[in-house]
Design a protein around this motif. Structure first.
Motif, PDB file in Angstrom:
ATOM      1  N   PRO A 314       0.826  -1.210   0.000  1.00 55.13           N
ATOM      2  CA  PRO A 314       0.000   0.000   0.000  1.00 55.13           C
ATOM      3  C   PRO A 314       0.862   1.262   0.000  1.00 55.13           C
ATOM      4  N   ALA A 315       0.292   2.348  -0.487  1.00 53.51           N
ATOM      5  CA  ALA A 315       0.914   3.672  -0.418  1.00 53.51           C
ATOM      6  C   ALA A 315      -0.216   4.690  -0.366  1.00 53.51           C
ATOM      7  N   LEU A 316      -0.083   5.655   0.509  1.00 47.10           N
ATOM      8  CA  LEU A 316      -1.117   6.691   0.609  1.00 47.10           C
ATOM      9  C   LEU A 316      -0.792   7.919  -0.235  1.00 47.10           C
ATOM     10  N   GLY A 317       0.422   7.972  -0.803  1.00 50.72           N
ATOM     11  CA  GLY A 317       0.788   9.113  -1.623  1.00 50.72           C
ATOM     12  C   GLY A 317       2.215   8.968  -2.113  1.00 50.72           C
ATOM     13  N   GLY A 318       2.721  10.026  -2.757  1.00 55.26           N
ATOM     14  CA  GLY A 318       4.090  10.025  -3.238  1.00 55.26           C
ATOM     15  C   GLY A 318       4.168  10.056  -4.750  1.00 55.26           C
ATOM     16  N   SER A 319       5.395  10.223  -5.243  1.00 60.45           N
ATOM     17  CA  SER A 319       5.644  10.178  -6.684  1.00 60.45           C
ATOM     18  C   SER A 319       6.662   9.077  -6.941  1.00 60.45           C
ATOM     19  N   GLY A 320       7.215   9.018  -8.147  1.00 62.55           N
ATOM     20  CA  GLY A 320       8.115   7.920  -8.451  1.00 62.55           C
ATOM     21  C   GLY A 320       7.341   6.622  -8.617  1.00 62.55           C
ATOM     22  N   SER A 321       8.038   5.502  -8.480  1.00 61.95           N
ATOM     23  CA  SER A 321       7.422   4.184  -8.634  1.00 61.95           C
ATOM     24  C   SER A 321       7.648   3.354  -7.379  1.00 61.95           C
ATOM     25  N   SER A 322       6.832   2.342  -7.206  1.00 67.35           N
ATOM     26  CA  SER A 322       6.913   1.491  -6.022  1.00 67.35           C
ATOM     27  C   SER A 322       7.810   0.296  -6.295  1.00 67.35           C
ATOM     28  N   ILE A 323       8.967   0.268  -5.634  1.00 61.54           N
ATOM     29  CA  ILE A 323       9.860  -0.880  -5.764  1.00 61.54           C
ATOM     30  C   ILE A 323       9.247  -2.108  -5.085  1.00 61.54           C
ATOM     31  N   LYS A 324       8.461  -1.885  -4.032  1.00 59.11           N
ATOM     32  CA  LYS A 324       7.791  -3.014  -3.361  1.00 59.11           C
ATOM     33  C   LYS A 324       6.881  -3.758  -4.340  1.00 59.11           C
ATOM     34  N   LEU A 325       6.198  -2.998  -5.198  1.00 62.67           N
ATOM     35  CA  LEU A 325       5.338  -3.622  -6.206  1.00 62.67           C
ATOM     36  C   LEU A 325       6.159  -4.480  -7.163  1.00 62.67           C
ATOM     37  N   LEU A 326       7.307  -3.967  -7.595  1.00 61.47           N
ATOM     38  CA  LEU A 326       8.158  -4.719  -8.512  1.00 61.47           C
ATOM     39  C   LEU A 326       8.715  -5.968  -7.845  1.00 61.47           C
ATOM     40  N   GLU A 327       9.079  -5.870  -6.578  1.00 55.03           N
ATOM     41  CA  GLU A 327       9.556  -7.044  -5.848  1.00 55.03           C
ATOM     42  C   GLU A 327       8.468  -8.108  -5.777  1.00 55.03           C
ATOM     43  N   GLY A 328       7.240  -7.664  -5.531  1.00 53.83           N
ATOM     44  CA  GLY A 328       6.134  -8.606  -5.484  1.00 53.83           C
ATOM     45  C   GLY A 328       5.903  -9.282  -6.825  1.00 53.83           C
ATOM     46  N   LEU A 329       5.968  -8.500  -7.911  1.00 54.35           N
ATOM     47  CA  LEU A 329       5.792  -9.073  -9.241  1.00 54.35           C
ATOM     48  C   LEU A 329       6.873 -10.100  -9.546  1.00 54.35           C
ATOM     49  N   CYS A 330       8.106  -9.773  -9.192  1.00 54.39           N
ATOM     50  CA  CYS A 330       9.223 -10.684  -9.468  1.00 54.39           C
ATOM     51  C   CYS A 330       9.060 -11.999  -8.714  1.00 54.39           C
ATOM     52  N   SER A 331       8.588 -11.922  -7.471  1.00 52.88           N
ATOM     53  CA  SER A 331       8.460 -13.127  -6.653  1.00 52.88           C
ATOM     54  C   SER A 331       7.254 -13.972  -7.045  1.00 52.88           C
ATOM     55  N   GLY A 332       6.224 -13.332  -7.619  1.00 50.04           N
ATOM     56  CA  GLY A 332       4.991 -14.040  -7.940  1.00 50.04           C
ATOM     57  C   GLY A 332       4.038 -14.174  -6.779  1.00 50.04           C
ATOM     58  N   LEU A 333       4.402 -13.630  -5.613  1.00 48.87           N
ATOM     59  CA  LEU A 333       3.542 -13.751  -4.439  1.00 48.87           C
ATOM     60  C   LEU A 333       2.286 -12.887  -4.580  1.00 48.87           C
ATOM     61  N   PRO A 334       1.181 -13.270  -3.923  1.00 52.75           N
ATOM     62  CA  PRO A 334      -0.018 -12.430  -3.931  1.00 52.75           C
ATOM     63  C   PRO A 334       0.283 -11.054  -3.341  1.00 52.75           C
ATOM     64  N   MET A 335      -0.317 -10.018  -3.920  1.00 49.54           N
ATOM     65  CA  MET A 335      -0.062  -8.650  -3.459  1.00 49.54           C
ATOM     66  C   MET A 335      -1.373  -7.931  -3.154  1.00 49.54           C
ATOM     67  N   LEU A 336      -1.294  -7.046  -2.173  1.00 44.07           N
ATOM     68  CA  LEU A 336      -2.435  -6.222  -1.788  1.00 44.07           C
ATOM     69  C   LEU A 336      -1.941  -4.797  -1.597  1.00 44.07           C
ATOM     70  N   GLY A 337      -2.568  -3.841  -2.303  1.00 41.54           N
ATOM     71  CA  GLY A 337      -2.120  -2.457  -2.210  1.00 41.54           C
ATOM     72  C   GLY A 337      -3.261  -1.468  -2.293  1.00 41.54           C
ATOM     73  N   THR A 338      -2.889  -0.220  -2.443  1.00 42.68           N
ATOM     74  CA  THR A 338      -3.844   0.867  -2.631  1.00 42.68           C
ATOM     75  C   THR A 338      -3.574   1.502  -3.993  1.00 42.68           C
ATOM     76  N   SER A 339      -4.456   2.401  -4.407  1.00 40.69           N
ATOM     77  CA  SER A 339      -4.363   2.926  -5.779  1.00 40.69           C
ATOM     78  C   SER A 339      -3.075   3.704  -6.035  1.00 40.69           C
ATOM     79  N   ALA A 340      -2.508   4.334  -4.998  1.00 47.81           N
ATOM     80  CA  ALA A 340      -1.288   5.129  -5.214  1.00 47.81           C
ATOM     81  C   ALA A 340      -0.094   4.263  -5.598  1.00 47.81           C
ATOM     82  N   VAL A 341      -0.142   2.985  -5.311  1.00 49.50           N
ATOM     83  CA  VAL A 341       1.021   2.130  -5.572  1.00 49.50           C
ATOM     84  C   VAL A 341       1.190   1.836  -7.060  1.00 49.50           C
TER      85      VAL A 341
END
Length: 417
Positions: A314-341
């Motif tokens: 999840p992320a409540l704000g910010g700019s740039g990109s979410s490295i946590k999201l990319l880590e999740g994609l690489c691992s294949g694990l289920p992910m749960l976030g918010t729209s800002a991510v």
């Protein structure tokens, strides 16, 4: 690059060094402390160099920091001049004034420099100084390529630092500081489409390019081994974060708004990284009430993700990109976030990235319980999107195409970067 061994930016530091090395260049990595007071001690510098070794670089050096006394004096002077300064100005001036390591000074005398790749805008004054020195010696000025990472003038931590210098600082002053520095670059690289649009509107005369982010090569190799893993029954939902404004705000939201709606999550969520110190600083009451959820930092993200049921992004704000999201994609694990991510992603990517998005705390809590209960497993679609768009191979290909690294390598030979 700043000496930040952990966090999102560190992934791009390592990836850029590897990309240039793969093109046949010799690469020298220069660590430029945005806060010299943090590295006045030799032991601190050795620790940072140990954390940021860059196996493919021909050298890694530290800007020579001032004494602790001189660093404090510089901060006081900048604060007295606060009416004309922002945190961006302060960091840029501080970095540009440092003495170069002897190893780099010798390298500049012996080798021509083709490209200076800058991470974060406040390193541009230093880069311009290096380019001028190299240009005088070799008759050709190196190309200045700045990877912006995010919009610093909108960064809450940068805003807070600027208010420390001058309580009357407004966003327009920060924007002006960022524009002045970015104008020194020959090319600005942006890691998402939304940030690219902001910079193009503010600096229409500059050359811009979108280079989607990646994670560090070492992290990618480790996380790839987790694909299609079977999580044990006791596997946790993992959230990893550094101590910055939006990560603290997001963590407080998880603790204060999400978990009370599903108390069972308290036994299934673990929050790793320096974020614990940030929550303790801002909300000691909340940290103390949830201290068991903060195991501390880990040496590598794989230590936290291995055996996990899922990843919280999840992320409540910010700019740039979410490295946590990319880590999740690489691992294949289920992910749960918010729209800002998912900020700045293309519609094609948004339609295919397997991350559950909930901005409502109750819906987020319910989705978290469903992952805990095994309703969602690993996703091959996520790893496919990662490999195609966000892998190190994809990053190297985009950087090479934009900078014409393959052609330049054949024409000019190896250069120091």
């Amino acid at each position: 690059m700043p000496p930040w061994p952990r966090g999102g930016s560190a992934n791009l530091f390592e990836a850029s060094v590897a990309a240039y090395s793969a093109s046949g260049r010799d690469v020298y990595a220069l660590l430029a402390p945005d806060n010299p007071a943090n590295v006045t001690c030799e032991a601190d510098r050795r620790f940072m160099l140990g954390q940021m070794s860059f196996s493919t670089a021909i050298g890694v050096g530290f800007l020579v920091p001032p004494s602790a006394y001189r660093a404090r004096l510089q901060r006081k002077v900048h604060r007295l001049l606060g009416r004309r300064r922002t945190a961006i100005d302060f960091w840029a001036a501080s970095v540009a004034a440092r003495q170069l390591p002897a190893e780099l000074e010798m390298l500049l005398r012996e080798r021509p420099v083709e490209i200076i790749h800058i991470h974060h805008c406040w390193n541009l004054r230093l880069a311009a100084r290096l380019a001028a020195e190299a240009g005088r010696r070799w008759g050709k000025r190196p190309k200045l390529v700045c990877e912006t990472h995010d919009v610093q003038s909108a960064n809450k931590d940068v805003i807070a630092g600027s208010l420390w210098l001058n309580p009357k600082t407004d966003v327009s002053a920060l924007i002006a500081s960022e524009i002045r520095l970015c104008q020194l670059a020959d090319l600005l690289l942006h890691i998402n489409a939304r940030d690219e649009q902001v910079f193009r509107e503010r600096l229409p005369a500059l050359r811009h390019a979108l280079v989607e982010p990646t994670i560090s090569p070492s992290t990618e190799a480790a996380l790839s081994t987790l694909r299609r893993q079977t999580a044990p029954p006791e596997g946790k939902l993992v959230y990893i974060a550094t101590d910055n404004y939006w990560n603290v705000e997001t963590t407080v939201w998880i603790l204060e708004s999400v978990i009370p709606l599903a108390p069972r999550l308290r036994d299934h969520i673990r929050i790793y990284g320096q974020i614990g110190e940030g929550v303790r600083r801002i909300r000691p009451d909340l940290f103390n009430a949830n201290e068991t959820l903060f195991p501390g930092s880990v040496g590598a993200v794989t230590e936290a993700y291995s055996g996990a049921k899922g990843i919280l992004v999840p992320a409540l704000g910010g700019s740039g990109s979410s490295i946590k999201l990319l880590e999740g994609l690489c691992s294949g694990l289920p992910m749960l976030g918010t729209s800002a991510v998912v900020r700045g992603l293309s519609p094609y990517q948004l339609a295919r990235i397997p991350v559950r998005i909930h901005d409502d705390a109750a819906a987020f809590a319910q989705a978290a319980l469903e992952i805990v209960d095994g309703a969602f497993g690993p996703s091959a679609e996520g790893t496919e999107i990662f490999d195609r768009h966000f892998s190190n191979t994809a990053y190297k290909a985009r950087l090479s195409a934009i900078l014409e690294l393959d052609r330049a390598s054949r024409e000019t030979g190896i250069a120091a970067v």
